[in-house]
Structure formats: structure tokens, C-alpha cells
Write a protein that holds these residues in place. Structure first.
Motif, PDB file in Angstrom:
ATOM      1  N   MET A  20      -0.960   1.027   6.151  1.00 37.38           N
ATOM      2  CA  MET A  20      -0.762   0.201   4.961  1.00 37.38           C
ATOM      3  C   MET A  20      -1.096   0.952   3.679  1.00 37.38           C
ATOM      4  O   MET A  20      -0.581   0.616   2.611  1.00 37.38           O
ATOM      5  N   TRP A  21      -1.973   1.948   3.781  1.00 37.54           N
ATOM      6  CA  TRP A  21      -2.384   2.681   2.583  1.00 37.54           C
ATOM      7  C   TRP A  21      -1.229   3.449   1.935  1.00 37.54           C
ATOM      8  O   TRP A  21      -1.319   3.833   0.763  1.00 37.54           O
ATOM      9  N   GLN A  22      -0.161   3.688   2.693  1.00 37.10           N
ATOM     10  CA  GLN A  22       0.994   4.385   2.128  1.00 37.10           C
ATOM     11  C   GLN A  22       1.768   3.497   1.152  1.00 37.10           C
ATOM     12  O   GLN A  22       2.516   3.998   0.313  1.00 37.10           O
ATOM     13  N   ASP A  23       1.592   2.190   1.278  1.00 38.52           N
ATOM     14  CA  ASP A  23       2.292   1.231   0.429  1.00 38.52           C
ATOM     15  C   ASP A  23       1.676   1.233  -0.971  1.00 38.52           C
ATOM     16  O   ASP A  23       0.451   1.312  -1.126  1.00 38.52           O
ATOM     17  N   ASP A  24       2.511   1.126  -1.984  1.00 43.30           N
ATOM     18  CA  ASP A  24       2.011   1.097  -3.363  1.00 43.30           C
ATOM     19  C   ASP A  24       0.993  -0.022  -3.571  1.00 43.30           C
ATOM     20  O   ASP A  24       0.074   0.115  -4.388  1.00 43.30           O
ATOM     21  N   ALA A  25       1.152  -1.126  -2.848  1.00 47.33           N
ATOM     22  CA  ALA A  25       0.271  -2.278  -3.035  1.00 47.33           C
ATOM     23  C   ALA A  25      -1.148  -2.020  -2.556  1.00 47.33           C
ATOM     24  O   ALA A  25      -2.084  -2.725  -2.969  1.00 47.33           O
ATOM     25  N   TYR A  26      -1.325  -1.003  -1.685  1.00 45.61           N
ATOM     26  CA  TYR A  26      -2.649  -0.732  -1.115  1.00 45.61           C
ATOM     27  C   TYR A  26      -3.003   0.757  -1.195  1.00 45.61           C
ATOM     28  O   TYR A  26      -3.893   1.214  -0.486  1.00 45.61           O
TER      29      TYR A  26
END
Length: 274
Positions: A20-26
Motif C-alpha cells: 500500500m505504501w506505493q500508493d500516493d495516498a499512503y
């Protein structure tokens, strides 16, 4: 530093969280391609319950998950081994001994001794906003006042009324928190907590509950004068919130007044789809 303690049975959940850390939101920090906040020095330490040298596949999977731009958010990525013997490698004493061993290492190990504060981030503690690594620096090394422990009490009721079923620990600060491992007086206090666990004065074995009990004991474990003199060093905060087992839809929560300043949610009911 961010310390992520985990056992072999949690690898799947840990990898899903890290993806999930790859997502801009996280995303942990500012994207390298963007003009953003200055990068703050912070390491990641993966703390394995056994000897990580005996689990090369686990190390490769976890190390590989911290790829691309995410790795650039951190200074160093290390793997440590708690090497728990079989009689300690069980819940809840296993996680407690992993914590105690890391705090002791912060005094003796040349790497760990450079850490002033660490954020203890279990696999079920989730980043819910971007630039959370920056926020950890701001809450820890960048904080205007020193502290020993900064984190969240229980923010949701579960299994009935927690405050009536377990009143002695109802107000404890959950272990997914910032700890002043670089402070020798705090490490002394943690040694007292570990000793209290070994003596079995209380039925609880989780280190966060024991920290609360010892600092309010006012007897031989932590005399009243020391307890009062250090009371202000235990800080309740909202950058992380302990939601235990209650379902929490993330997006509505972050839009609420309660979640306006929250970057992490801890619990088994964190719902990213809701």
C-alpha cells in the motif's frame, strides 16, 4: 527509526501493508519527482522473532517489498533477529520480549544507540495518510518537548465495556507508539517493567499494559516520587489511534473531526474500502 516487529505467520499481512505504501495516498514521504517537504533522517528496522538468517526467503520477500521510490524515503533498512527461544516465542510474552530486547540493544548496539526515538509499528498498524514518515519525525525528534512514550489509548469500545472489564489498564497507551529508546532513564524504567513481568505481579504480559501498571504502581516497582516526576513524559496523542477490533472505514474517519490529525490506525477492523 521505525521498528516493525513480526513473526513468520504475519509475513503475508506485512507484505500487503507494505504494498500500500506505493500508493500516493499512503506514500511515506514526498515523491522524489516533486517539490515537497525536506526528507528527514529515518531508518526502518524489521525485527524478526527468530533468527532471520534461517529464513532467507522471508528476508528476501520483505526486503523486495520495500522497493522503488518507497525505499528512498528512508536512510537505512535493517533486519534484526530477536532469536526468541521456544518457551518465549508465543503471544503475548513473545512480543513483549522482542520489545525489551530491542530497548536493551538501544544501549549497547552501535546502530540502535543512534536512535533517539522509535515508532513501534506492528503489522496491524496502518498508515492512512501520505508523508507519514515526515509526521513521525515531527512527532519524535522534531517535537518541541521531550517525552518517553507518545501514543493512543483505546479509542473504541469492544467486547462489551473495556473500562469496566479491565479498568486497571483501560487508559493504557497502546504499544504502537513512539518510545524514547535513546533516553537512559527511560531504558531504566523499561528494565523495571521487564522485571515486573518476570515477577508475575500482574496477570498481564503485554509490555504496553505493564508500562501503564508499573508507572501507576507507586510501590516498590516505581516509587511515587519518581512516578510523579515522570508523569508528563507519557503523552496521549492522536497521530496514531488504537481501534482494536472495531470496524473503522478509513475515508469517512479521516474526514471526521476525530481523525483530522491521524496518520496511523491500529486494529483488526481497519477498512480501506469503506
Amino acid at each position: 527509526a521505525i521498528v516493525i516487529p513480526f513473526i513468520v505467520n504475519q509475513v503475508k499481512d506485512l507484505l500487503a501493508k507494505m504494498a500500500m505504501w506505493q500508493d500516493d495516498a499512503y506514500f511515506p514521504c514526498s515523491r522524489p519527482s516533486r517539490a515537497g517537504e525536506e526528507k528527514r533522517p529515518i531508518d526502518v528496522v524489521f525485527l524478526f522473532h527468530q533468527d532471520i538468517a534461517d529464513h532467507a526467503d522471508v528476508k528476501a520477500q520483505v526486503d523486495g517489498a520495500l522497493g522503488g521510490d518507497v525505499r528512498a524515503c528512508f536512510d537505512n533498512v535493517d533486519f534484526w533477529s530477536a532469536k526468541l527461544p521456544p518457551h518465549l516465542d508465543r503471544h503475548p510474552i513473545g512480543p513483549s520480549h522482542m520489545f525489551f530486547r530491542f530497548v536493551r540493544a538501544a544501549a549497547a548496539d552501535p546502530v540502535a544507540s543512534r536512535y533517539g526515538y522509535v515508532f513501534w509499528m506492528e503489522p496491524d498498524c496502518f498508515a492512512v495518510r501520505p508523508q507519514w514518515a515526515h509526521e513521525l519525525w515531527r512527532q519524535g525528534a522534531g517535537a518541541p518537548a521531550a517525552f518517553w512514550l507518545k501514543g493512543s489509548a483505546v479509542r473504541r469500545q469492544f467486547s462489551g465495556s473495556f473500562h469496566t472489564q479491565q479498568p486497571e489498564i483501560a487508559a493504557h497507551i497502546n504499544g504502537n507508539a513512539l518510545f524514547a529508546v535513546g533516553d537512559p532513564e527511560f531504558r531504566e524504567f523499561v528494565g523495571v517493567v521487564e522485571g515486573a513481568m518476570e515477577q508475575g505481579k500482574w496477570r498481564y504480559k503485554a509490555f504496553d499494559a505493564l508500562i501503564h501498571l508499573v508507572r501507576h504502581d507507586f510501590t516498590e516497582h516505581w516509587p511515587f516520587a519518581r512516578a510523579i516526576a515522570t508523569m508528563h513524559l507519557f503523552v496521549y496523542a492522536t497521530f496514531v489511534m488504537n481501534m482494536v477490533t472495531v470496524r473503522v472505514p478509513v475515508k469517512p474517519f479521516l474526514r471526521s473531526a476525530e481523525g483530522a490529525r491521524t496518520f496511523f490506525l491500529h486494529g483488526h477492523g481497519i477498512d480501506f474500502e469503506g
